[in-house]
Design an enzyme around this catalytic site. Structure first.
Site: not given
Ligand code: MTE
Ligand code: MOS
Length: 771
Positions: A723, A322
């Site tokens: 997030e 990621r």
């Protein structure tokens, strides 16, 4: 049925400002966490004995004093594990519940002691006599580089011909960026309460984001089928990724003690032990080269993201992946080679933390942009805008096309609303007039991919019951950690049935009601579970419509749910009356619901696909004042424009944006993890590890939402919010960098590493003054 919302006529439907369902209980202390639950008779308290060494052979372990200590009922080691001595996630089998002949980090659990009081267990755990034979310990990235051992196969993203493009670029810059890790500092530390039941069965109340995985782990450790184990979570006092996998150990330990002794068993490490035993955000070092033209347009990048992963894989593979997916942030790289280096070290195994590697990826991108700005003597914002994705420049290094391209518009709006250019001039004037105090200003964007990159995790399930009095029982696979998931999902169900939210009972997450769930993570809790609950509600509603149409002899489309009432042709009745009538006619009033994210696919081998359903965007402008004599600073102002699509609940989303920003700023400025030469974490309490307090929030804090629906058909056109706002905090690092740069008239890039503690800011100032 389309996702168009009904008129605002019920209380607590979608798009309404609505407080968190437990907000009042959080502040009054009535919200029940694992350690607040009534203690079963005969409860045993469990504590862990920990390794004192970072890397050593265990020669011998004498636990006789532990066993003999007052109050101690039993002591367990790896030999007592009936199933597999392993608590690693994703079936990697590289994390023992109890270490045996080898310890791989200081703080690794060696044994568990169960006693009649927590204090007795805690004291006894310290009485072990362990003989170690030291082995060389590799503690950080620098030490791991010469002979790199990896915990997971690295990934490479490649687009274009980066080597040739770099060689031909009119200008190039190379450098290294160092950024620290982060302790989650959830207010509730890890906790598990295991209650043994008949035969091989056990119930565990666990503070976990991932009940299904805890269920699998407990089953493996006990050597029983998954069906014998139930995991229940009413709420966590914060998770932030730190309870995605790290709860496995504590739940397994409590369950083991419970099954071995036949008594309920509870484990709750104190804060220091929690910080020592459990994994954190990965610290990274990024080596970058960028080629660009005289205007500042990026032509090619070469970036290597090296991460300290700790002793086992945990989630380090997907976390470092990621990071690479966000090494572009919002910028188009015509040619790129971006590589991960997930390094094994003799430190605690690092894990998920809000953003899951994405923040580290983006901090790399923003450094690259800053380097270009300094090389050309331009405002970094100009370089940022010049390099944004846009039509014809819209393919990411992982070959997903960016279709919406809203960042240029979003940034333009924030520039205007925050009066960026006026304030830029004011900051310059301030810095001309002040010798010791310096101001800095920076605008940084966020583009964050929504979906688990492990495609199979992108599924959600729910269970809805309607009782005959018209009250509704809601259960789904997501867990509540303060983010407001349960409130949002209840709003969705209220909206579908067109009843006030008070009719919808929010219940604890349990593997016994909704099985095979994904972790509540990747910000997708609402997207997945909200849609699943909506589908369950629609199934029941469809049955009610069928029943009403038949019973009153009207076409189906003459049955309408509106504001607590059900209209059937010319009749109107309360929802509860329809439900009662339907029950009498033997209509099934319970349903499961399921949802899987459409359109996504990802091939890690080729580095190509569409890993993300959509992107969430945002941007922040931060302004700081730095005392150049001490390096101390304060955050004067932050202006945020964040994209949540059509907000399901603006009150909760605002909380996520504000909290995320402050947590992100904390990571990059004041939170510093420090291990000594023996690999012992020395910052294991709030006395030595500083998280942002109330006084550290921006003095002026303007948060707005970007007004545009999600272009993808996501739940009521909303976007995930958990997030992405964390990465708005990057603007604070760059504002500090801007202030530091002023001491050398912006001639040199400060290359300010993170965390930019006052100490590091002062060192950068001194370095620049000498330049
Ligand atoms: N907000 C609060 N108050 N507490 C938390 O622990 N965790 C964050 C975010 N916001 C967290 C939070 C993380 S890491 C994620 S992935 C998401 O919430 C998870 O919840 P969601 O998917 O429902 O947004
Ligand atoms: Mo969040 S780091 O995906 O739990």
């Amino acid at each position: 049925m389309p996702d168009t919302p009904q008129p605002l006529t019920i209380t607590g439907g979608v798009h309404q400002e609505r407080r968190h369902d437990s907000a009042h209980k959080h502040v009054s202390g009535e919200a029940v966490y694992v350690d607040d639950m009534p203690e079963p008779a005969g409860l045993l308290h469990v504590y862990l004995g920990l390794s004192a060494k970072a890397h050593a052979r265990v020669r011998s372990m004498d636990l006789s004093e532990v066993r003999a200590a007052p109050g101690v009922v039993a002591v367990f080691t790896a030999e007592d594990v009936p199933g597999e001595n392993d608590v690693s996630p994703m079936g990697r089998h590289d994390e023992p519940l109890f270490a045996t002949d080898l310890v791989e980090y200081a703080g690794q659990p060696l044994f568990a002691v169960a006693a009649t009081t927590r204090d007795a267990a805690r004291r006894a755990a310290r009485l072990a006599a362990v003989e170690y034979e030291d082995l060389p310990a590799v503690l950080d990235i620098a030490a791991a580089r010469p002979d790199p051992q990896l915990v997971f196969p690295p990934m490479t993203l490649k687009t274009g011909d980066p080597a040739a493009a770099l060689a031909q670029a009119p200008r190039t810059v190379s450098g290294r960026l160092v950024m620290g890790g982060q302790e989650h500092f959830y207010l509730e530390s890890h906790a598990a309460l295991a209650i043994p039941a008949e035969d091989d069965e056990v119930l565990v109340h666990s503070s976990t984001q991932h009940p299904s995985e805890v269920q699998h782990i407990v089953a493996h450790v006990l050597g029983v089928p998954d069906g014998a184990v139930a995991i229940e979570v009413r709420r966590m006092g914060g998770g932030f990724g730190g309870k995605e996998t790290q709860a496995n150990l504590f739940a397994a330990c409590a369950a083991l003690v419970a099954k071995k002794t036949g008594r309920a068993a509870k484990i709750r490490p104190d804060r220091d032990d929690d910080m020592v035993i459990t994994g954190k955000r990965h610290d990274f070092e990024v080596d970058y080269s960028v080629g660009f033209d005289d205007e500042g347009r990026i032509l090619a990048v070469d970036m290597v993201y090296a991460a300290r992963c700790g002793y086992s894989a945990d989630l380090s593979g997907p976390v470092t992946d990621r990071a690479l997916f966000h090494a572009d942030n919002g910028y188009f790289y015509p040619a790129a080679r971006i590589e991960s280096l997930p390094l094994k070290t003799n430190t605690v195994s690092n894990t998920a933390f809000r953003g899951f590697g994405g923040p580290q990826g983006m901090v790399g991108a923003e450094r690259v942009v800053e380097e270009i700005a300094f090389a050309l003597g331009k405002d970094p914002l100009e370089i940022r805008k010049l390099n944004l994705y846009g039509p014809g420049r819209d393919v990411t290094p992982y070959k997903q096309t960016v279709e919406d391209n809203i960042l240029p518009e979003l940034i333009a709006q924030l520039e205007e609303e925050s009066r960026y250019w006026d304030r830029r001039a004011q900051v310059r004037a301030f810095n001309r007039e002040n010798r010791w105090l310096r101001k800095g200003l920076a605008l940084t964007p966020v583009k964050f991919g929504i979906s688990f990159t492990a495609t199979h995790y992108n599924q959600g399930s729910a269970l809805v019951h309607v009782y005959t009095d018209g009250s509704i029982h809601l259960n789904h696979g997501g867990t509540e950690m303060g983010q407001g998931l349960h409130t949002k999902v209840a709003q969705v169900v209220a909206e579908e049935f067109q009843v006030d939210i008070d009719r919808v009972r929010i219940t604890a997450t349990t593997t016994a009601k909704v099985p095979n769930t994904s972790a509540t993570a990747a910000s997708s809790g609402t997207d997945l579970n909200g849609r699943a609950a909506q589908n369950a509600a629609r199934t029941i509603k469809d049955r009610l419509i069928d029943f009403a149409a038949g019973h009153w002899g009207v076409p189906r489309d003459a049955v309408l749910f509106r504001a607590g009432r059900v209209h059937v042709g010319n009749h109107a009745m309360d929802f509860a009356d329809l439900v009662k009538a339907a029950y009498m006619a033997r209509v099934h009033l319970s349903s499961t619901g399921f949802h899987k994210t459409p359109h996504i696919h990802w091939n890690r081998g080729t580095g190509e696909g569409r890993p993300f359903f959509y992107f969430a965007y945002g941007a922040a402008v931060s302004e700081v004042t730095v005392d150049t004599l001490t390096g101390e600073y304060r955050l004067d102002r932050a202006d945020i424009l964040h994209d949540v699509g059509r907000s399901l609940n603006p009150a909760i989303d605002r909380g996520q944006v504000e909290g995320g920003f402050v947590q992100g700023a904390g990571w990059l400025t004041m939170e510093e993890l420090w291990w000594d030469g023996q690999g012992r974490l020395r910052t294991h309490a709030p006395s030595t590890y500083k998280i942002p307090a109330c006084g550290d929030r921006p003095k002026t804090f303007n948060v707005r939402f970007f007004d545009a629906p999600n272009r993808e058909d996501n739940l009521f056109r909303s976007k995930a919010v958990g997030e992405p706002p964390f990465m708005l905090g990057i603007s604070v690092l760059h504002a500090l960098s801007d202030a530091v740069a002023s001491v050398a008239d912006h001639r040199v890039c400060p290359r300010l590493d993170a965390p930019a503690t006052p100490e590091r800011v002062l060192a950068a100032i001194e370095r620049l003054r000498r330049s």
